[in-house]
Write a protein that holds these residues in place. Structure first.
Motif, PDB file in Angstrom:
ATOM      1  N   ASP A  42    -126.972  16.307 -28.800  1.00 43.79           N
ATOM      2  CA  ASP A  42    -125.303  16.589 -28.661  1.00 43.79           C
ATOM      3  C   ASP A  42    -125.014  16.930 -27.211  1.00 43.79           C
ATOM      4  O   ASP A  42    -125.081  18.139 -26.843  1.00 43.79           O
ATOM      5  N   PRO A  43    -124.547  15.701 -26.645  1.00 45.11           N
ATOM      6  CA  PRO A  43    -124.511  16.154 -24.990  1.00 45.11           C
ATOM      7  C   PRO A  43    -123.149  16.951 -24.647  1.00 45.11           C
ATOM      8  O   PRO A  43    -122.094  16.927 -25.381  1.00 45.11           O
ATOM      9  N   VAL A  44    -123.309  17.786 -23.786  1.00 49.90           N
ATOM     10  CA  VAL A  44    -121.890  18.643 -23.213  1.00 49.90           C
ATOM     11  C   VAL A  44    -121.759  17.879 -21.894  1.00 49.90           C
ATOM     12  O   VAL A  44    -120.670  18.474 -21.263  1.00 49.90           O
ATOM     13  N   ILE A  45    -122.215  16.826 -21.279  1.00 50.88           N
ATOM     14  CA  ILE A  45    -122.161  16.289 -19.988  1.00 50.88           C
ATOM     15  C   ILE A  45    -122.082  14.850 -20.241  1.00 50.88           C
ATOM     16  O   ILE A  45    -122.526  14.430 -21.351  1.00 50.88           O
ATOM     17  N   SER A  46    -122.063  14.031 -19.239  1.00 57.22           N
ATOM     18  CA  SER A  46    -122.327  12.551 -19.270  1.00 57.22           C
ATOM     19  C   SER A  46    -123.388  11.952 -19.604  1.00 57.22           C
ATOM     20  O   SER A  46    -124.410  12.925 -19.496  1.00 57.22           O
ATOM     21  N   PRO A  47    -123.568  10.733 -20.520  1.00 56.33           N
ATOM     22  CA  PRO A  47    -125.013  10.475 -21.017  1.00 56.33           C
ATOM     23  C   PRO A  47    -125.812  10.179 -19.838  1.00 56.33           C
ATOM     24  O   PRO A  47    -126.975  10.789 -19.975  1.00 56.33           O
ATOM     25  N   GLN A  48    -125.592   9.818 -18.503  1.00 51.27           N
ATOM     26  CA  GLN A  48    -126.677   9.745 -17.647  1.00 51.27           C
ATOM     27  C   GLN A  48    -126.951  11.164 -17.024  1.00 51.27           C
ATOM     28  O   GLN A  48    -128.231  11.471 -16.794  1.00 51.27           O
ATOM     29  N   GLU A  49    -125.985  12.143 -16.903  1.00 58.35           N
ATOM     30  CA  GLU A  49    -126.362  13.484 -16.717  1.00 58.35           C
ATOM     31  C   GLU A  49    -127.156  14.051 -17.594  1.00 58.35           C
ATOM     32  O   GLU A  49    -127.944  14.824 -17.491  1.00 58.35           O
ATOM     33  N   MET A  50    -126.736  13.777 -18.746  1.00 57.94           N
ATOM     34  CA  MET A  50    -127.892  14.394 -19.929  1.00 57.94           C
ATOM     35  C   MET A  50    -129.024  13.671 -19.868  1.00 57.94           C
ATOM     36  O   MET A  50    -130.162  14.380 -20.099  1.00 57.94           O
ATOM     37  N   ALA A  51    -129.389  12.407 -19.511  1.00 61.92           N
ATOM     38  CA  ALA A  51    -130.798  12.010 -19.426  1.00 61.92           C
ATOM     39  C   ALA A  51    -131.402  12.611 -18.354  1.00 61.92           C
ATOM     40  O   ALA A  51    -132.878  13.220 -18.371  1.00 61.92           O
ATOM     41  N   GLU A  52    -130.610  12.851 -17.405  1.00 58.48           N
ATOM     42  CA  GLU A  52    -131.436  13.514 -15.916  1.00 58.48           C
ATOM     43  C   GLU A  52    -131.861  15.029 -16.493  1.00 58.48           C
ATOM     44  O   GLU A  52    -132.925  15.631 -16.102  1.00 58.48           O
ATOM     45  N   GLN A  53    -130.813  15.633 -17.323  1.00 57.87           N
ATOM     46  CA  GLN A  53    -131.239  16.938 -17.628  1.00 57.87           C
ATOM     47  C   GLN A  53    -132.461  17.083 -18.410  1.00 57.87           C
ATOM     48  O   GLN A  53    -133.441  17.811 -18.251  1.00 57.87           O
ATOM     49  N   LEU A  54    -132.526  16.227 -19.408  1.00 57.33           N
ATOM     50  CA  LEU A  54    -133.573  16.227 -20.447  1.00 57.33           C
ATOM     51  C   LEU A  54    -134.915  15.658 -19.468  1.00 57.33           C
ATOM     52  O   LEU A  54    -136.133  16.069 -19.751  1.00 57.33           O
ATOM     53  N   CYS A  55    -134.768  14.719 -18.433  1.00 53.01           N
ATOM     54  CA  CYS A  55    -135.890  14.283 -17.766  1.00 53.01           C
ATOM     55  C   CYS A  55    -136.453  15.629 -16.942  1.00 53.01           C
ATOM     56  O   CYS A  55    -137.692  15.875 -16.614  1.00 53.01           O
ATOM     57  N   GLN A  56    -135.557  16.444 -16.502  1.00 56.53           N
ATOM     58  CA  GLN A  56    -135.968  17.697 -15.845  1.00 56.53           C
ATOM     59  C   GLN A  56    -136.944  18.522 -16.773  1.00 56.53           C
ATOM     60  O   GLN A  56    -137.990  19.016 -16.207  1.00 56.53           O
ATOM     61  N   ILE A  57    -136.711  18.819 -17.920  1.00 54.49           N
ATOM     62  CA  ILE A  57    -137.141  19.344 -18.781  1.00 54.49           C
ATOM     63  C   ILE A  57    -138.712  18.816 -19.069  1.00 54.49           C
ATOM     64  O   ILE A  57    -139.704  19.359 -19.063  1.00 54.49           O
ATOM     65  N   VAL A  58    -138.825  17.446 -19.356  1.00 49.03           N
ATOM     66  CA  VAL A  58    -139.947  16.647 -19.235  1.00 49.03           C
ATOM     67  C   VAL A  58    -140.793  16.876 -18.079  1.00 49.03           C
ATOM     68  O   VAL A  58    -142.064  17.218 -18.101  1.00 49.03           O
ATOM     69  N   GLU A  59    -140.217  16.623 -16.742  1.00 52.41           N
ATOM     70  CA  GLU A  59    -140.995  16.958 -15.898  1.00 52.41           C
ATOM     71  C   GLU A  59    -141.743  18.507 -15.666  1.00 52.41           C
ATOM     72  O   GLU A  59    -142.849  18.560 -15.193  1.00 52.41           O
ATOM     73  N   LEU A  60    -140.815  19.497 -16.043  1.00 47.62           N
ATOM     74  CA  LEU A  60    -141.622  20.834 -16.061  1.00 47.62           C
ATOM     75  C   LEU A  60    -142.660  20.810 -16.944  1.00 47.62           C
ATOM     76  O   LEU A  60    -143.777  21.555 -16.780  1.00 47.62           O
ATOM     77  N   ALA A  61    -142.408  20.145 -18.119  1.00 46.00           N
ATOM     78  CA  ALA A  61    -143.400  20.053 -19.133  1.00 46.00           C
ATOM     79  C   ALA A  61    -144.963  19.573 -18.707  1.00 46.00           C
ATOM     80  O   ALA A  61    -145.912  19.899 -18.891  1.00 46.00           O
ATOM     81  N   GLU A  62    -144.876  18.210 -17.955  1.00 47.08           N
ATOM     82  CA  GLU A  62    -145.597  17.583 -17.664  1.00 47.08           C
ATOM     83  C   GLU A  62    -146.588  18.281 -16.453  1.00 47.08           C
ATOM     84  O   GLU A  62    -147.669  17.900 -16.021  1.00 47.08           O
ATOM     85  N   ARG A  63    -145.823  19.021 -15.545  1.00 46.84           N
ATOM     86  CA  ARG A  63    -146.487  19.631 -14.757  1.00 46.84           C
ATOM     87  C   ARG A  63    -147.020  21.008 -15.264  1.00 46.84           C
ATOM     88  O   ARG A  63    -147.523  21.921 -14.399  1.00 46.84           O
ATOM     89  N   ARG A  64    -146.899  21.313 -16.550  1.00 47.17           N
ATOM     90  CA  ARG A  64    -147.702  22.570 -17.102  1.00 47.17           C
ATOM     91  C   ARG A  64    -146.810  23.743 -16.741  1.00 47.17           C
ATOM     92  O   ARG A  64    -147.339  24.947 -16.624  1.00 47.17           O
ATOM     93  N   ARG A  65    -145.708  23.777 -16.261  1.00 48.66           N
ATOM     94  CA  ARG A  65    -144.721  24.849 -16.009  1.00 48.66           C
ATOM     95  C   ARG A  65    -144.218  25.559 -17.332  1.00 48.66           C
ATOM     96  O   ARG A  65    -143.970  26.965 -17.495  1.00 48.66           O
TER      97      ARG A  65
END
Length: 287
Positions: free
Chosen positions: A174-197
């Motif tokens: 359920d996005p609160v920002i544009s689809p592209q911005e939402m994709a970038e938001q979720l990718c940031q979470i993925v990046e932090l998880a893959e860095r084991r942060r």
């Protein structure tokens, strides 16, 4: 004990307060260990306070007044230090904000919005603007910058706390920002998880009833202080240190984590949701 050097009253309030505490402690002939006897805090915690780097909790200020015979001085001036530390963050968040910098672990349950430490600027901006629609652009940007700056906690050269985030599936779909911005938001979470942060886990929409369904909480533990619970609503927040309540919230959080998807399945779901937003193929929330 003679006072070797007068304290400079022009220094910052937290520094002045800390140096006054150290002078009073040394005047009483107490080591850090001796001063802390009867409290729940460690030497590093007290040393940080004496160097103006950490605020004095109310219970420790009361302990200082009892130990040093200072007639309520440190308890009365706790509020002065809190006000001096006030920045763009809400006043009710100040204690939790400082605590997260020193936390050994941060465990968070966020059913309604993505946690502040994980937010991108567009996501944070949308939330701040929605919460304060009449605020100036300058005020909003100060809030956004302060929120994004908190993520320095995850930088490589920082001793990162163990960070565990349990999130509701709706935050992905359920996005609160544009689809592209939402994709970038979720990718940031993925990046932090893959860095084991961070370790994210997802509560599926189909989960039904589960612990803490009506609450948003952050559990923080420390190497040199008792644990804290922080709960928050739109315009208020509360920091809880009562041992019985902390224990109750702690157990509820453990049960919540037990019903969430595994970290591996959760990360796969976040990646899939990011791809769907990027490609404009957002799932129907009723699926």
């Amino acid at each position: 004990m003679a006072r070797g050097k007068d304290i400079d009253g022009s220094m910052s309030v937290p520094t002045f307060y800390g140096k006054e505490l150290r002078w009073k402690r040394e005047e009483a002939g107490l080591s850090l260990d001796a001063f802390l006897e009867g409290s729940f805090y460690g030497k590093t915690y007290l040393s940080d306070i004496e160097h103006g780097e950490r605020r004095m909790p109310l219970d420790l200020a009361q302990h200082a007044d009892r130990k040093l015979g200072t007639d309520g001085f440190f308890e009365r001036h706790c509020e002065d230090v809190r006000k001096a530390r006030r920045g763009p963050h809400a006043a009710y968040f100040e204690k939790a904000l400082e605590a997260e910098k020193y936390a050994e672990s941060i465990e968070l349950w966020s059913p309604i919005i993505l946690p502040g430490l994980l937010q991108t600027a567009p996501y944070a901006r949308a939330l701040v603007r929605a919460t304060h629609p009449a605020a100036s652009d300058e005020w909003v940007e100060a809030k956004v910058t302060a929120r994004i700056d908190r993520a320095r906690l995850f930088e490589d050269d920082h001793t990162t706390p163990e960070y565990w985030a349990v999130l509701h599936e709706s935050l992905l779909t359920d996005p609160v920002i544009s689809p592209q911005e939402m994709a970038e938001q979720l990718c940031q979470i993925v990046e932090l998880a893959e860095r084991r942060r961070i370790t994210p886990q997802i509560i599926p929409r189909t989960c039904g009833a589960y612990p803490l369904k009506a609450a948003s909480i952050m559990v923080m533990t420390f190497p040199d202080a008792p644990p804290l619970i922080y709960t928050e609503a739109s315009y208020s927040g509360d920091t809880i240190d009562d041992p019985a309540l902390v224990k109750q919230y702690r157990k509820a959080y453990d049960r919540l984590r037990a019903v969430a998807l595994s970290p591996e399945a959760s990360l796969a779901m976040i990646k899939a949701a990011a791809e769907e937003h990027r490609n404009g193929k957002q799932r129907d929330r009723l699926e």
